[in-house]
Motif scaffolding. Structure first.
Motif, PDB file in Angstrom:
ATOM      1  N   ILE A 168       0.832  -1.203   0.000  1.00 46.33           N
ATOM      2  CA  ILE A 168       0.000   0.000   0.000  1.00 46.33           C
ATOM      3  C   ILE A 168       0.864   1.249   0.000  1.00 46.33           C
ATOM      4  N   LYS A 169       1.948   1.212   0.776  1.00 42.07           N
ATOM      5  CA  LYS A 169       2.843   2.368   0.824  1.00 42.07           C
ATOM      6  C   LYS A 169       3.495   2.622  -0.528  1.00 42.07           C
ATOM      7  N   GLN A 170       3.916   1.572  -1.213  1.00 45.04           N
ATOM      8  CA  GLN A 170       4.503   1.726  -2.539  1.00 45.04           C
ATOM      9  C   GLN A 170       3.485   2.244  -3.539  1.00 45.04           C
ATOM     10  N   PHE A 171       2.247   1.743  -3.438  1.00 41.07           N
ATOM     11  CA  PHE A 171       1.191   2.236  -4.330  1.00 41.07           C
ATOM     12  C   PHE A 171       0.922   3.719  -4.090  1.00 41.07           C
ATOM     13  N   LEU A 172       0.862   4.131  -2.830  1.00 41.30           N
ATOM     14  CA  LEU A 172       0.624   5.539  -2.520  1.00 41.30           C
ATOM     15  C   LEU A 172       1.765   6.419  -3.018  1.00 41.30           C
ATOM     16  N   ALA A 173       3.002   5.936  -2.892  1.00 41.45           N
ATOM     17  CA  ALA A 173       4.136   6.708  -3.401  1.00 41.45           C
ATOM     18  C   ALA A 173       4.036   6.893  -4.908  1.00 41.45           C
ATOM     19  N   MET A 174       3.651   5.840  -5.609  1.00 36.76           N
ATOM     20  CA  MET A 174       3.492   5.926  -7.057  1.00 36.76           C
ATOM     21  C   MET A 174       2.371   6.884  -7.434  1.00 36.76           C
ATOM     22  N   MET A 175       1.225   6.808  -6.740  1.00 31.38           N
ATOM     23  CA  MET A 175       0.106   7.679  -7.046  1.00 31.38           C
ATOM     24  C   MET A 175       0.422   9.134  -6.720  1.00 31.38           C
ATOM     25  N   ASN A 176       1.122   9.378  -5.602  1.00 35.65           N
ATOM     26  CA  ASN A 176       1.524  10.748  -5.278  1.00 35.65           C
ATOM     27  C   ASN A 176       2.440  11.327  -6.343  1.00 35.65           C
ATOM     28  N   HIS A 177       3.340  10.492  -6.844  1.00 36.20           N
ATOM     29  CA  HIS A 177       4.230  10.937  -7.915  1.00 36.20           C
ATOM     30  C   HIS A 177       3.436  11.284  -9.169  1.00 36.20           C
ATOM     31  N   GLU A 178       2.478  10.421  -9.526  1.00 34.39           N
ATOM     32  CA  GLU A 178       1.676  10.669 -10.719  1.00 34.39           C
ATOM     33  C   GLU A 178       0.856  11.945 -10.571  1.00 34.39           C
TER      34      GLU A 178
END
Length: 329
Positions: free
Chosen positions: A275-285
């Motif tokens: 979940i943390k990795q997904f959130l990091a990716m979405m924040n970047h996008e």
């Protein structure tokens, strides 16, 4: 008065014991199949040298071995596989099913519910090692290293256990098996006839080469499909994924921050990491924005600040409401 036994709990306890002893019982069941050759045309059981393979005593043991292998080695494994197949549909609607097969599911992450059956396949293959060419230690060592190496790679990639420690421990055990096999290969005797060893080597390299060809072919087909503007074969159903994602986001919007924190706290280490990795990716996008002709969809920094400020206000109001004040009598 003592409490009555509950069938589901008894079944779960018995299943836990059967699964823990699976490799040991399968090894005992397969003992009649392990025969080594004499200088004469006869052969004897490896465990009992006085039993000549093919004679009446060995036939009785062979019948028992086949019976136990089919009833326990194959039968119990088939029950566990069927339970894993039906687990996604029955676990959410049938509480009795979850209690019966808790021993098979509770140790692994929710999205890796099937790993209990995979462990049994690994145990069965390790139990088969002494049967493969009993007179050739090189083949047995190579098979043990192959099984341990393949499952170690799968374990490191999938990370099925709920905690980091269990994943690391399982990987370390498999690594030790590989190292022990490599060390033992230096002490195995060289056989005069190594045709079985050569055949096993060729089978391993053939399987590896075929696997590489399948992976490369799948990648080439996907790349060609993407170049022609078609959907790659490896891409999942985008519409269904989009619907599930938006539905999940809207459902989370009905929860307060405390409920979300409680839900995240109940997840395992690797689930929270995903979940943390997904959130990091979405924040970047979301932060990148539409720049230099990029097709990425983003929102402005101002809107992100508004979202954060609304969340902070909600958190402040929640803290204020929980603070005890004066009570009117």
């Amino acid at each position: 008065a003592g409490q009555t036994w509950r069938r589901c709990l008894v079944f779960n306890s018995a299943g836990q014991v059967w699964q823990a002893l699976y490799i040991s019982i399968v090894l005992v069941s397969l003992l009649p199949f392990q025969c080594y050759d004499h200088p004469s045309p006869h052969s004897s059981m490896t465990a009992y040298s006085n039993v000549i393979c093919g004679e009446s005593d060995h036939g009785a043991l062979l019948g028992l071995g086949i019976t136990f292998t089919l009833l326990y080695g194959v039968g119990f494994f088939a029950v566990c596989v069927l339970a894993n197949i039906y687990a996604p549909s029955l676990s959410s609607s049938n509480a009795q099913f979850t209690q019966h097969f808790r021993f098979l599911l509770f140790r692994f992450r929710v999205d890796r519910w099937y790993w209990g059956s995979v462990l049994m396949v690994r145990s069965f293959l390790i139990a088969m090692v002494p049967i493969v060419s009993p007179d050739n230690g090189n083949v047995q060592v190579l098979m043990l290293m192959s099984v341990a190496g393949v499952f170690m790679l799968a374990q490191a990639l999938i990370l099925p256990w709920k905690t980091y420690l269990l994943n690391a421990a399982d990987t370390a055990v498999l690594l030790m098996l590989v190292l022990i096999g490599a060390a033992a290969s230096a002490f195995t005797e060289q056989e005069n006839s190594d045709s079985s060893f050569t055949t096993f080597i060729l089978l391993i390299f053939s399987a590896g080469f075929l696997t590489v060809l399948i992976v490369l072919g799948h990648a080439v087909v996907g790349a060609c499909a993407a170049a022609r503007g078609k959907r790659p074969l490896a891409v999942a159903d985008l519409e269904g994924t989009t619907t599930d994602f938006v539905t999940c986001i809207k459902a989370l919007g009905y929860l307060n921050e405390q409920s979300v924190a409680q839900m995240l706290g109940s997840l395992g280490y690797f689930d929270r990491l995903a979940i943390k990795q997904f959130l990091a990716m979405m924040n970047h996008e979301l932060h990148v924005g539409i720049r230099h002709g990029s097709r990425r969809i983003s929102i402005s920094d101002r809107k992100l600040k508004d979202v954060r400020s609304q969340l902070q206000e909600t958190r402040t109001l929640s803290t204020t409401a929980e603070t005890p004040g004066q009570v009117d009598l």
